[in-house]
Design a protein around this motif. Structure first.
Motif, PDB file in Angstrom:
ATOM      1  N   ILE A   6       0.847  -1.206   0.000  1.00 41.44           N
ATOM      2  CA  ILE A   6       0.000   0.000   0.000  1.00 41.44           C
ATOM      3  C   ILE A   6       0.877   1.248   0.000  1.00 41.44           C
ATOM      4  N   ALA A   7       1.888   1.267   0.868  1.00 41.89           N
ATOM      5  CA  ALA A   7       2.749   2.442   0.984  1.00 41.89           C
ATOM      6  C   ALA A   7       3.488   2.739  -0.314  1.00 41.89           C
ATOM      7  N   ASN A   8       3.866   1.697  -1.050  1.00 47.22           N
ATOM      8  CA  ASN A   8       4.607   1.911  -2.285  1.00 47.22           C
ATOM      9  C   ASN A   8       3.777   2.562  -3.382  1.00 47.22           C
ATOM     10  N   TRP A   9       2.462   2.409  -3.321  1.00 50.70           N
ATOM     11  CA  TRP A   9       1.618   2.957  -4.378  1.00 50.70           C
ATOM     12  C   TRP A   9       0.632   4.014  -3.899  1.00 50.70           C
ATOM     13  N   VAL A  10       0.665   4.342  -2.611  1.00 45.37           N
ATOM     14  CA  VAL A  10      -0.325   5.283  -2.087  1.00 45.37           C
ATOM     15  C   VAL A  10      -0.130   6.689  -2.645  1.00 45.37           C
ATOM     16  N   VAL A  11       1.121   7.098  -2.881  1.00 43.20           N
ATOM     17  CA  VAL A  11       1.344   8.443  -3.420  1.00 43.20           C
ATOM     18  C   VAL A  11       0.739   8.557  -4.814  1.00 43.20           C
ATOM     19  N   ALA A  24     -10.289  -1.357   6.276  1.00 46.74           N
ATOM     20  CA  ALA A  24     -11.166  -0.191   6.102  1.00 46.74           C
ATOM     21  C   ALA A  24     -10.357   1.050   5.744  1.00 46.74           C
ATOM     22  N   GLY A  25      -9.207   1.216   6.387  1.00 45.24           N
ATOM     23  CA  GLY A  25      -8.354   2.362   6.075  1.00 45.24           C
ATOM     24  C   GLY A  25      -7.832   2.315   4.656  1.00 45.24           C
ATOM     25  N   THR A  26      -7.524   1.124   4.169  1.00 47.62           N
ATOM     26  CA  THR A  26      -7.061   0.968   2.786  1.00 47.62           C
ATOM     27  C   THR A  26      -8.130   1.415   1.800  1.00 47.62           C
ATOM     28  N   LEU A  27      -9.371   1.030   2.056  1.00 47.01           N
ATOM     29  CA  LEU A  27     -10.472   1.449   1.184  1.00 47.01           C
ATOM     30  C   LEU A  27     -10.662   2.961   1.212  1.00 47.01           C
ATOM     31  N   ALA A  28     -10.437   3.591   2.358  1.00 49.75           N
ATOM     32  CA  ALA A  28     -10.593   5.044   2.467  1.00 49.75           C
ATOM     33  C   ALA A  28      -9.618   5.778   1.557  1.00 49.75           C
ATOM     34  N   LEU A  29      -8.490   5.170   1.262  1.00 50.22           N
ATOM     35  CA  LEU A  29      -7.496   5.803   0.398  1.00 50.22           C
ATOM     36  C   LEU A  29      -7.952   5.884  -1.056  1.00 50.22           C
ATOM     37  N   THR A  30      -8.976   5.126  -1.418  1.00 55.31           N
ATOM     38  CA  THR A  30      -9.424   5.052  -2.816  1.00 55.31           C
ATOM     39  C   THR A  30     -10.608   5.955  -3.114  1.00 55.31           C
ATOM     40  N   THR A  31     -11.126   6.667  -2.124  1.00 55.44           N
ATOM     41  CA  THR A  31     -12.401   7.373  -2.289  1.00 55.44           C
ATOM     42  C   THR A  31     -12.303   8.656  -3.104  1.00 55.44           C
ATOM     43  N   GLY A  32     -11.110   9.212  -3.250  1.00 56.68           N
ATOM     44  CA  GLY A  32     -10.967  10.488  -3.940  1.00 56.68           C
ATOM     45  C   GLY A  32     -11.094  11.679  -3.020  1.00 56.68           C
ATOM     46  N   TRP A  89      -8.812  -0.732  -7.988  1.00 55.70           N
ATOM     47  CA  TRP A  89      -9.167  -2.138  -7.785  1.00 55.70           C
ATOM     48  C   TRP A  89      -8.051  -2.905  -7.095  1.00 55.70           C
ATOM     49  N   SER A  90      -6.807  -2.526  -7.348  1.00 56.87           N
ATOM     50  CA  SER A  90      -5.709  -3.199  -6.657  1.00 56.87           C
ATOM     51  C   SER A  90      -5.769  -2.940  -5.162  1.00 56.87           C
ATOM     52  N   PHE A  91      -6.160  -1.711  -4.775  1.00 56.08           N
ATOM     53  CA  PHE A  91      -6.280  -1.403  -3.353  1.00 56.08           C
ATOM     54  C   PHE A  91      -7.484  -2.119  -2.732  1.00 56.08           C
ATOM     55  N   VAL A  92      -8.529  -2.294  -3.506  1.00 60.39           N
ATOM     56  CA  VAL A  92      -9.686  -3.057  -3.015  1.00 60.39           C
ATOM     57  C   VAL A  92      -9.274  -4.499  -2.716  1.00 60.39           C
ATOM     58  N   VAL A  93      -8.483  -5.078  -3.605  1.00 59.28           N
ATOM     59  CA  VAL A  93      -8.005  -6.452  -3.391  1.00 59.28           C
ATOM     60  C   VAL A  93      -7.111  -6.518  -2.157  1.00 59.28           C
ATOM     61  N   LEU A  94      -6.220  -5.544  -2.005  1.00 58.43           N
ATOM     62  CA  LEU A  94      -5.351  -5.520  -0.837  1.00 58.43           C
ATOM     63  C   LEU A  94      -6.154  -5.434   0.454  1.00 58.43           C
ATOM     64  N   ALA A  95      -7.203  -4.605   0.424  1.00 57.77           N
ATOM     65  CA  ALA A  95      -8.064  -4.487   1.601  1.00 57.77           C
ATOM     66  C   ALA A  95      -8.746  -5.818   1.911  1.00 57.77           C
ATOM     67  N   GLY A  96      -9.213  -6.498   0.867  1.00 59.02           N
ATOM     68  CA  GLY A  96      -9.870  -7.779   1.064  1.00 59.02           C
ATOM     69  C   GLY A  96      -8.939  -8.826   1.649  1.00 59.02           C
TER      70      GLY A  96
END
Length: 378
Positions: free
Chosen positions: A217-222, A278-286, A354-361
């Motif tokens: 997550i950290a590698n792609w969050v930026v 849940a926090g991972t999903l929050a990163l995808t909301t825009g 979608w990659s972050f959704v998978v990571l969250a799952g």
């Protein structure tokens, strides 16, 4: 337990952690400078972790045999040389070779630093503090590298990593050396014995699910925040850095739970997995506000399992403590290796969300797989 010993070992871990996330912090800029795709930039982290993973057990063997101080010094030297090579030219092949060499250095540094703290008499809390500072290295890189990229250009990840390695070397020199325990080759625990030990395998699985996924997550969050939340690289880096920097809080907290409330370790790890998802999903909301919350959450829960996993592994194999820790850490490195590369492919195909959704799952699913905690001595 000397504070300077914790500082010295943690500085080495911080330096290793810096290299985990420094190229991901400016992925788009590197892709432009190298004239290549984000998928190839993702390989810069993937190749590092491939070698890092393969070097875990050898690094542990070396630390058990020759002592953590020598292994730490060797790790810092290799990291400095690898980053100096990467600074020579913006060539993908050169960068991939340099990052492979860096994987040797990060393995030596991370395992050596952890063993340095342990051999100096560090408690589970001290081991957690080490882990938090090591992870914070990557978090600080996420904030610093984008900020200095306008002046340093494509060399920003590598030049800053060299500076960090030099500072870590100075702190290591100032730290007292732990008592040397000479171990013969006959003391080595066979790898097949480690792999067959269900207790150790459970520790490895817990560690892979938390640390491994959080570093992906950290590698792609930026890049995620730049694309989905329309943030500048500096703002995205500052927010994204929280996913790793806050390990300074969560990893010592995991050590405190292990020391004071061992019966609650499993519940703490399960809760952390669900909250982290849940926090991972929050990163995808825009939403920039939700992104801040998501980054805070991921950073605050990702390190809970670190001290239980590392302290438990060392306790299981007192004759080969660093080797057992290397076995556990290899699981996290393998997760990062696969996850970072696959996420890079997803971002290149405009499927980053979608990659972050998978990571969250996957992170949430690990809550179901978390075994009941038992004291390694029990």
């Amino acid at each position: 337990m000397s504070g300077r010993a914790v500082a010295g070992g943690s500085a080495v871990g911080f330096s290793a952690g810096w290299n985990i996330a420094d190229t991901g912090a400016v992925a788009d800029d590197l892709a432009d400078a190298y004239g290549t795709s984000l998928g190839v930039i993702g390989l810069l982290t993937a190749v590092l972790f491939l070698v890092h993973m393969l070097m875990q057990l050898p690094a542990g063997r070396l630390s058990d045999r020759f002592g953590p101080a020598r292994v730490c010094a060797a790790g810092l030297a290799v990291m400095a040389v690898g980053n100096a090579l990467a600074c020579l030219a913006p060539e993908p092949a050169l960068a991939l070779g340099a990052r492979a060499l860096l994987g040797v250095g990060t393995a030596l540094g991370f395992i050596g630093g952890s063993d340095f703290v342990r051999a100096s008499g560090g408690s589970p809390f001290a081991q957690g503090l080490y882990g938090g500072l090591a992870t914070a290295g990557g978090g600080v890189a996420l904030a610093v590298v984008p900020a200095v990229e306008p002046s340093l250009g494509w060399r920003a990840p590598y030049a800053t990593a060299i500076a960090v390695a030099v500072a870590a070397a100075a702190m290591l020199v100032a730290a007292p050396r732990p008592a040397r325990i000479t171990r013969a080759a006959s003391d080595r625990t066979p790898v097949r014995m480690l792999a067959r030990d269900g207790r150790l395998v459970r520790l490895a699985a817990v560690f892979a699910a938390s640390f491994g996924l959080s570093v992906v997550i950290a590698n792609w969050v930026v890049t995620m925040l730049e694309r989905e939340s329309a943030l500048s690289s500096e703002a995205a880096g500052a927010i994204g850095s929280l996913t790793l920097v806050l390990g300074v809080v969560s990893r010592p907290l995991g050590g405190w739970v292990l020391h004071r409330r061992p019966e609650r370790v499993r519940a703490a790890i399960v809760l952390a997995a669900l909250v982290g998802a849940a926090g991972t999903l929050a990163l995808t909301t825009g939403s920039a506000a939700l992104a801040v919350v998501g980054a805070l959450v991921v950073g605050l829960v990702a390190g809970i399992s670190f001290a239980p996993a590392f302290t438990g592994a060392a306790a299981l194999y007192p004759r080969s403590p660093a080797t057992a820790i290397g076995f556990v850490n290899a699981s996290g490195a393998g997760t990062i290796l696969a996850g970072t590369a696959l996420a890079g492919v997803a971002f290149a195909a405009d499927a980053g969300v979608w990659s972050f959704v998978v990571l969250a799952g996957l992170w949430a699913a690990s809550a179901v797989l978390t075994p009941a905690w038992r004291s390694p001595a029990g």
